[in-house]
Design a protein around this motif. Structure first.
Motif: not given
Length: 230
Positions: A48-49, A55-56, A78-82
Motif C-alpha cells: 500500500l501507499d 501503524w506499520l 525497505k523503501k516503504l519502511i523508510r
C-alpha cells in the motif's frame, strides 16, 4: 469523532501473522479502535501507499533481508519502511521485521555466530523500557541479527545475540524475539523449516519448543508494548 487507527500488517510466510496482538487490537476500548489490513508479500500482493496507514507491523519470515535477488519485493518493502520513518509513523518489526527496519535505517544485518531457536533468556538493558521484564524467555527463531542503526537505542540482549531489540524515539521498535507467539506459533514456524531444524547449542528440541509455559509472560509484554504506543 476520533478516527480509527489504520494498521498495515506485512506478512512474509504462512502462519507468521500477529499472534497474541490480535486480541489486543480487537478490544474496542484500545485507543480509538483499529482497522487491520494484511498484505501477503510472499503471495505477490502489492504494497500500500505510505499514506494508507498509521501503524506499520512488519512480521517474521524464513528469508533474509539480504535475499533481494530471490525476493525482489524486499527492495520496495525497505523503501516503504523508510518512508514510514520519514513520516513519523508507528512501526513495529518482529524478527525478520526488526531486521528489515534495521536495514531500512542503514544498519548491517548479518549472519549470527549461531542459530538461536527456542525459549532462551533475554535480558532488558534499558530500565526505561517498562513493558519488558528484567529477564524472561520469549521465543527466538533466527540466524541473522542486526547492528544498531544510527540514533537507535538498544534495549535487550541474550547470550548469543548482542542486540535483541532497539527503538528509535518512542514510535519505532525492532525486536529479534517473537513476543507475538501464541498457541500454534511453534507449529507454524516448524512448517517453514522444510529441511528440518538445524543443529546447534542454541537449538531446542521439538519437545522443548512445544512448551507453552512462557506464553503468558510474552503476551503480557506484547500487550504492554502496544499499549505504550497509543
Amino acid at each position: 469523532m476520533p478516527q480509527m487507527i489504520r494498521v498495515l500488517i506485512l506478512q512474509h510466510a504462512e502462519g507468521e501473522w500477529i499472534g497474541s496482538m490480535h486480541d489486543w487490537f480487537t478490544d474496542s476500548s484500545r485507543c480509538n479502535g483499529f482497522i487491520l489490513t494484511t498484505v501477503r508479500l510472499d503471495q505477490g500482493e502489492a504494497l500500500l501507499d505510505v499514506n494508507a496507514f498509521d501503524w506499520l507491523l512488519v512480521m517474521g519470515g524464513p528469508m533474509s533481508v539480504n535475499d533481494e535477488a530471490h525476493y525482489p519485493w524486499l527492495i520496495d518493502e525497505k523503501k516503504l519502511i523508510r518512508q514510514a520513518v520519514e513520516q513519523d509513523k508507528t512501526i513495529l518489526g518482529i524478527c525478520l521485521g526488526g531486521q528489515l527496519i534495521a536495514a531500512a535505517l542503514g544498519a548491517q544485518v548479518y549472519q549470527n555466530s549461531t542459530v538461536e531457536i527456542g525459549w532462551f533468556p533475554v535480558s532488558s538493558t534499558d530500565a526505561k523500557v517498562t513493558w519488558l521484564p528484567r529477564t524472561f524467555s520469549p521465543l527466538s527463531w533466527h540466524g541473522d541479527c542486526f547492528k544498531l542503526p544510527a540514533g537507535a537505542r538498544a534495549f535487550a540482549s541474550s547470550a548469543v545475540t548482542p542486540c535483541q531489540g532497539f527503538s528509535v524515539g518512542q514510535r519505532i521498535w525492532a525486536l529479534q524475539f517473537h513476543l507475538e507467539a501464541t498457541f500454534g506459533t511453534v507449529d507454524a514456524f516448524l512448517a517453514c523449516e522444510t529441511s528440518g531444524l538445524p543443529e546447534g547449542e542454541y537449538v531446542q528440541s521439538k519437545t522443548q519448543l512445544n512448551s507453552d509455559k512462557h506464553l503468558p509472560q510474552s503476551r503480557q509484554a506484547m500487550h504492554g508494548l502496544l499499549a505504550s504506543l497509543c
